[in-house]
Design a protein around this motif. Structure first.
Motif, mmCIF file in Angstrom:
data_model
loop_
_atom_site.group_PDB
_atom_site.id
_atom_site.type_symbol
_atom_site.label_atom_id
_atom_site.label_comp_id
_atom_site.label_asym_id
_atom_site.label_seq_id
_atom_site.Cartn_x
_atom_site.Cartn_y
_atom_site.Cartn_z
ATOM 1 N N VAL A 196 0.848 4.560 -0.180
ATOM 2 C CA VAL A 196 -0.083 5.674 -0.009
ATOM 3 C C VAL A 196 0.742 6.941 0.204
ATOM 4 N N LEU B 94 -2.508 9.937 6.658
ATOM 5 C CA LEU B 94 -3.560 8.998 7.068
ATOM 6 C C LEU B 94 -4.594 9.592 8.015
ATOM 7 N N LEU C 285 -8.862 5.288 4.972
ATOM 8 C CA LEU C 285 -7.918 4.186 5.133
ATOM 9 C C LEU C 285 -7.601 3.955 6.610
ATOM 10 N N HIS D 116 -7.177 0.371 -1.976
ATOM 11 C CA HIS D 116 -6.369 0.305 -0.755
ATOM 12 C C HIS D 116 -7.235 -0.103 0.443
ATOM 13 N N ILE D 117 -8.419 0.458 0.519
ATOM 14 C CA ILE D 117 -9.325 0.129 1.615
ATOM 15 C C ILE D 117 -9.766 -1.330 1.522
ATOM 16 N N ALA E 154 -5.290 7.838 0.308
ATOM 17 C CA ALA E 154 -5.900 7.227 1.498
ATOM 18 C C ALA E 154 -7.413 7.103 1.373
ATOM 19 N N ARG E 155 -7.953 7.583 0.249
ATOM 20 C CA ARG E 155 -9.380 7.396 -0.046
ATOM 21 C C ARG E 155 -9.590 6.392 -1.172
ATOM 22 N N LEU F 231 0.860 -1.176 0.000
ATOM 23 C CA LEU F 231 0.000 0.000 0.000
ATOM 24 C C LEU F 231 0.901 1.232 0.000
#
Length: 290
Positions: free
Chosen positions: A69, A104, A109, A80-81, A75-76, A67
Motif C-alpha cells: 500500500v 493509512l 484499510l 486489500h480490505i 488504502a481504499r 499488501l
C-alpha cells in the motif's frame, strides 16, 4: 475478545528458531494461519515482503499475502480490505512510521485492521510498525542527546494502544533519552523501549509480556518529582528527577495500570486472572484460554 497486539523492536530472528514470529503465529484464530504483510512503511517493499514470506512459510503459515500500500488511494482498494478480512494475522513492517500513518490514517484499510483485531485477529508490527501502534508516537529525535526541550518529535499514531509511547531499536541505537524527554513532557505516558529481537505482547490493553532474546525497557515517569521542561527554551537541556526504569526479559511483564514490574510467576498468575475474567469460565486454565 480483541486479538493480541504484538510490538517488535526490529531485527527479529527470521529463521525457523524465531521465538517471536512463532508466538505471533500461535496467537492466530483457530484454523486461520494466513498472514497479511503490510509494507507501507518500507522503501523496499518487495525485498521486505520476501523475507517475511519465507519466514512465516517455514514456521507454518498457510499463506502469506503482500499488501503493498504505497498511496492513500491504495488504502481504499477493496482487494486489500478483503485480504485483511480473511487473514488471521496482520503484520506491519518497518521503515518510516510517518509514512505509515500518512498513508493509512483515517483510511478504510486502517478501519479494517482495527475491526480485524476486535474480531480476535492478531496485529503485529516491527520497528516503525511497532512505534506507530500507540495513539501518540515518536517519529524523529536524536538518539544521543534527546533530553532537551523539543528534542523528540511526536505525532498521532495508529491508536491500537493508549497511554504508552513505543520506541524501537532502543538499546542498539542508544535511545534512552528519547523516552526520558517524553516522560518529562507528559509523565502520564509509559515509555516502552524495544531492543532488537525483543517484543511485547499487550494483553487486554493492561499487561505487557516481554518476548524474544533482547530486552524490553519500561520508562515510567508517573512519580516524577521534578522537571523544568515548561520553563525552558527549545533545545535547552532538561532536568528531571525520579524516573523509574525496568528491564524486562522474556517471560517478565509489566502492569500498565498498577505501574508494577511482574516476575515470571506474577505474570503467569495475572494473565490467568485476566483470561478467566474475559472468558467467564471459572476453573479454566491459562493454557486452555490463551
Amino acid at each position: 475478545m480483541p486479538g493480541k497486539l504484538i510490538a517488535i523492536g526490529g531485527a527479529e530472528n527470521k529463521t525457523s528458531d524465531s521465538a517471536i514470529l512463532r508466538r505471533v503465529l500461535d496467537f492466530a484464530p483457530p484454523g486461520n494461519r494466513e498472514v497479511a504483510v503490510v509494507t507501507t512503511a518500507s522503501g523496499i517493499p518487495d525485498e521486505v515482503f520476501a523475507g517475511y514470506d519465507e519466514a512465516f512459510a517455514q514456521i507454518g503459515a498457510t499463506a502469506v499475502h503482500h499488501l503493498d500500500v504505497r498511496f492513500r488511494e491504495d488504502a481504499r482498494e477493496p482487494s486489500h480490505i478483503d485480504c485483511i478480512g480473511h487473514c488471521g494475522i496482520i503484520f506491519i513492517s518497518g521503515g518510516d512510521q510517518l509514512r505509515l500513518t500518512n498513508v493509512l490514517g483515517a483510511s478504510p484499510l486502517l478501519a479494517a485492521i482495527r475491526e480485524a483485531r476486535s474480531a480476535g485477529k492478531v496485529v503485529a508490527g516491527t520497528s516503525a510498525g511497532a512505534a506507530a501502534m500507540s495513539a501518540t508516537m515518536i517519529y524523529d529525535g536524536a538518539a544521543a542527546d534527546a533530553l532537551r526541550k523539543g528534542g523528540v518529535k511526536m505525532s498521532a499514531g495508529l491508536g491500537f494502544v493508549e497511554g504508552v509511547v513505543i520506541d524501537s531499536h532502543f538499546l542498539e541505537r542508544g535511545r534512552f533519552t528519547r523516552l526520558m524527554e517524553v516522560g518529562s513532557t507528559n509523565p502520564e505516558y509509559v515509555g516502552i523501549g524495544l531492543g532488537e529481537d525483543a517484543a511485547v505482547i499487550v494483553h487486554g490493553n493492561r499487561i505487557l509480556e516481554a518476548l524474544g532474546s533482547g530486552h524490553v525497557i519500561v520508562v515510567d515517569s508517573t512519580d516524577l518529582y521534578y522537571s523544568d521542561v515548561a520553563e525552558l527554551c527549545d533545545g535547552a537541556p532538561v532536568a528531571v528527577s525520579h524516573v523509574v526504569m525496568h528491564a524486562l526479559t522474556s517471560g517478565h511483564g509489566f502492569d500498565l495500570v498498577a505501574r508494577r514490574f511482574l516476575r515470571e510467576e506474577e505474570l503467569e498468575a495475572t494473565l490467568g486472572e485476566i483470561s478467566l475474567e474475559d472468558s467467564g469460565a471459572p476453573g479454566a486454565s491459562r493454557a486452555e484460554l490463551l
